[in-house]
Write an enzyme that holds these catalytic residues in place. Structure first.
Site, PDB file in Angstrom:
ATOM      1  N   GLY A   1      -6.819   3.555  -5.326  1.00  0.00           N
ATOM      2  CA  GLY A   1      -7.515   4.813  -5.101  1.00  0.00           C
ATOM      3  C   GLY A   1      -8.874   4.630  -4.453  1.00  0.00           C
TER       4      GLY A   1
ATOM      5  N   LYS B   1       0.818  -1.235   0.000  1.00  0.00           N
ATOM      6  CA  LYS B   1       0.000   0.000   0.000  1.00  0.00           C
ATOM      7  C   LYS B   1       0.846   1.278   0.000  1.00  0.00           C
ATOM      8  CE  LYS B   1      -3.600  -0.677  -0.388  1.00  0.00           C
ATOM      9  NZ  LYS B   1      -4.154  -1.104  -1.706  1.00  0.00           N
TER      10      LYS B   1
ATOM     11  N   THR C   1     -11.706   4.798  -1.635  1.00  0.00           N
ATOM     12  CA  THR C   1     -11.978   5.781  -0.595  1.00  0.00           C
ATOM     13  C   THR C   1     -11.704   5.126   0.760  1.00  0.00           C
ATOM     14  OG1 THR C   1     -13.690   6.668  -2.006  1.00  0.00           O
ATOM     15  CG2 THR C   1     -13.717   7.395   0.280  1.00  0.00           C
TER      16      THR C   1
END
EC number: 2.8.2.-
Length: 251
Positions: free
Chosen positions: A215, A8, A217
């Protein structure tokens, strides 16, 4: 060259961006050789790699190597000249992103807060939870420095990779000893994803953005929890900055 971490952090972006370079050939999937598949032997690993010319660099990425105790020794035993790339990102944001990814696959896991603390009122963070442990960069780096000099490890800022992809990729190209071919001309900013995308990929003239899983949320986290985590990571961050001689400004 191997992109050894971190999960990540932006490793997929670095791989997709660098493989545009004519002097680089990259393996698209994560081979997990130096952590999960080591028993299969070096020939198996080599057989996965794209064919390269003598003048080209072969690149693979498996972000879990950075936190695997045996990985530095195993890579060193294969080739002590391997160049290592580590994409780092604010450990608090990284942990939330990690949790968000897991949640998308397993919706019934406990809350982020529940997994973060062994004792919330005492502010005791559970360092055995992987999402927390990965961000303790200074700790993991020690294992690598037993085998590789700092000059053979390049740290990419996950934050700058988004705000200035050409600048960060320029440094990666310098580190790999190849010409700065990937420049501003290669990127445009995709407002819906909030990420830079490549204007065109190697194979087609079409713009290339990272997949749907990138990407996402992030889950909303209690600001107090974020504050406690910032405090927790601060000493590790400072030690990391001092060791690598680079301030990532995560404070």
């Amino acid at each position: 060259a191997i992109v050894v971490g971190v999960k990540k952090g932006g490793t997929r972006a670095v791989l997709e961006f660098i493989r545009v370079h004519p002097e680089v050939r990259a393996l698209g999937t994560e081979p997990h050789f130096f952590d999960r598949n080591y028993h299969r032997g070096l020939e198996w690993y080599r057989s996965l790699m794209p064919r390269t010319l003598d003048s080209q660099i072969t690149v693979e990425k498996t972000p879990s190597y950075f936190v695997t105790k045996e990985a530095p020794r195993r890579i060193f035993n294969m080739s002590r000249d391997t160049k290592l790339i580590v994409v780092v990102r604010n450990p608090v944001t990284r942990a939330i992103s990690d949790y968000t990814q897991t949640l998308s696959k397993k919706p019934d896991i406990p809350t982020f807060e529940g997994l973060t603390f062994r004792n919330r009122s005492l502010g005791l963070v559970d360092t055995s939870w992987n999402a927390i442990r990965i961000g303790m960069y200074a700790v993991h780096l020690e294992s690598w420095l037993q085998y590789f000099p700092l000059s053979q490890i390049h740290f990419v800022s996950g934050e700058k990779l988004i705000t200035d992809p050409a600048g960060e990729m320029g440094k990666v190209q310098d580190f790999l000893g190849i010409k700065r071919v990937i420049t501003d001309k290669h990127f445009y900013f995709n407002k819906t994803k909030g990420f830079p995308c490549l204007k065109k990929s190697e194979s087609s003239g079409l713009p290339r953005c990272l997949g749907k899983s990138k990407g996402r949320t992030h889950v909303q986290i209690d600001p107090e929890v974020i504050e406690q985590l910032r405090d927790f990571y601060r000493p590790y961050n400072i030690k990391f900055y001092e060791t690598v001689g680079q301030d990532f400004r995560w404070e």
